[in-house]
Design an enzyme around this catalytic site. Structure first.
Site: not given
Ligand code: NDP
Length: 449
Positions: A130, A170
């Site tokens: 990662k 991510d």
């Molecule tokens: P994105 O950046 O596309 O979206 C993240 C989302 O979570 C946004 O809506 C963001 O809001 C919100 N968010 C981020 N940080 C915070 C916080 N501190 N408090 C509240 N909301 C928050 O990321 P992903 O959708 O790709 O990833 C989301 C999760 O899924 C992570 O934990 C990632 O590790 C996990 N994941 C992702 C994969 C992938 O294929 N993308 C695969 C497996 C796991 P805002 O825009 O306001 O920051």
């Protein structure tokens, strides 16, 4: 919180605390896995003799580097970036890059550690790694993001390779960032090495259905959890946190399968739309216009925006945390249990605190950890690598059917393993043990590496 560690594992955990001071998320991820491994050491004493667990807790390689870049006004900024190559017993290191101001070594290590077991659960030939940076893409222009990605790759390229280490996206890293990083890698190395990054555009080596894979995979997994209880998604009320890549495609598949998704969020707050979230609006706001979820209420007057309480206070039958680590606390877990929630499946990595997990387990609610429930993203990345290696491009239908098959397989493996170890329905136990055993066997076979 009660720590439930087998006596043989206590010194191993204490050593992890001592060797990795201040890395609280990494400690949390390690403890969650170690709590499941006592019975495994009893069944396979050779894993203890060979110190497999101690070795798994220590990354094979950790790279920390400076990323200098210039903003549009010509000012210089310095960020810090990481790539933690945790375990390559099953294949090249594989795991995403995260760009978020909260990123530090402890976050990258927790994610890399989780990734080892998740990748193992997919049954595919991928090790765990990662990376990320404390760079904040929010509010940056495309040109600034491009300059940052190019500067980052100028150092990171030397550690990557389709047979060595294969990053993906991510939080904060999507198709745009992968494009800039791939372009820079290609320019530096003078090689069109498609398999070095996944999450690429579908015109240039990306896999169809990769963008949707984590969210869709989460719903396929949730569907299996429901089937195991002779139930289905039809008509279920669902709350999903986040509105990024994972959340959006979880909403899409849940709706396709007849569920009603009534709330989603971003880091500012959440929206509730009892009529069911209109995904077209969410996609436009988030994927195209990079706006806030609050703006949803401009287009849907029946919806409300809330910024002063937790999204988990909204009653639902299924809760899918898809935003970030430790976003669901014991208090949130208690609210969900009391309001009749029956299933929690994690789209995000480690979104539930250790105390929250205990609440779910005591209530006997079915709870699936991210390393099992969100493995569809990395599984489809491995399918992207397969297509790249054979210079082939599969149809959306075929790729999605492979994804569904993999998620059904992961569910079966977690479910059957928990049952075998005497705790049916405990997906944490099942995922940790099934994920661990495959890696441990490979490490054991390869000698002292
Ligand atoms: P994105 O950046 O596309 O979206 C993240 C989302 O979570 C946004 O809506 C963001 O809001 C919100 N968010 C981020 N940080 C915070 C916080 N501190 N408090 C509240 N909301 C928050 O990321 P992903 O959708 O790709 O990833 C989301 C999760 O899924 C992570 O934990 C990632 O590790 C996990 N994941 C992702 C994969 C992938 O294929 N993308 C695969 C497996 C796991 P805002 O825009 O306001 O920051």
């Amino acid at each position: 919180m009660t720590i439930r560690l087998d006596a043989r594992l206590v010194p191993i955990y204490q050593d992890v605390l001592h060797r990795n001071p201040g890395e609280i998320e990494f400690h949390q991820a390690v403890l969650e896995v170690l709590e499941s491994l006592g019975p495994v050491l009893t069944k396979y004493p050779e894993f203890a003799d060979k110190k497999i667990i101690q070795r798994i807790c220590e990354p094979e390689r950790q790279i920390i580097f400076r990323v200098p870049w210039r903003d549009d006004a010509g000012e210089i900024h310095i960020n810090r970036a990481f790539r933690v190559e945790f375990n390559s017993a099953l294949g090249p290191y594989k795991g995403g890059m995260r760009f978020h101001p909260s990123v530090y070594l402890g976050i990258v290590k927790f994610l890399g550690f989780e990734q080892i077991f998740k990748n193992s659960l997919t049954g595919m030939p991928i090790g765990g790694g990662k990376g990320g940076s404390d760079f904040d893409p929010k509010g940056k222009s495309d040109d600034e993001v491009e300059r940052f990605c190019q500067s980052l790759m100028l150092e990171m390229y030397r550690h990557l390779g389709e047979h060595t280490d294969v990053p993906a996206g991510d939080i904060g890293v999507g198709g745009r960032e992968i494009g800039y990083m791939f372009g820079q890698y290609k320019r530096i190395t003078n090689r069109y090495e498609s398999g070095v990054l996944t999450g690429k555009g579908t015109d240039w080596g990306g896999s169809l259905a990769r963008k949707e894979a984590t969210g869709y995979g989460l719903i396929f997994f949730t569907q299996e959890m429901l089937k195991a209880q002779n139930d289905s998604l039809e008509g279920k009320k669902v709350v999903i946190s986040g509105s990024g890549n994972v959340a959006i495609y979880a909403i899409e598949k849940a709706q396709q399968l007849g569920a009603i998704v009534i709330a989603c969020s971003d880091s500012g707050g959440f929206i509730v739309d009892e009529n069911g979230i209109d995904l077209t609006t969410v996609k436009r706001l988030k994927e195209q216009e990079r706006r806030r979820i609050k703006d949803y209420t401009e287009y849907h007057t029946t919806a409300r925006y809330v910024s002063d309480s937790s999204i988990w206070s909204i009653p639902c039958e299924i809760a899918l945390p898809c935003a970030t680590q430790n976003e669901l606390t014991a208090e949130d877990a208690t609210m969900l249990v009391n309001s009749g929630c029956i299933i929690v499946a994690e789209g995000a990595n480690m979104p539930t605190t250790a105390e929250g997990i205990q609440v779910f387990q005591q209530a006997k609610l079915r709870y699936a950890p991210g390393k099992a429930a969100n493995a569809g993203g990395v599984a489809t990345s491995a399918l992207e690598m397969q297509q790249n290696a054979s210079r082939d491009s599969w149809s959306t239908e075929y790729t999605q059917s492979r994804l569904e098959e993999i998620m059904v397989g992961i569910h079966k493996s977690c479910f059957d393993t928990a049952k075998e170890y005497g705790d049916e329905g405990n997906y944490v136990l099942g995922a940790n043990i099934a994920g661990f055993i495959r890696v441990a066997r490979a490490m054991s076979a390869m000698g002292l590496i």
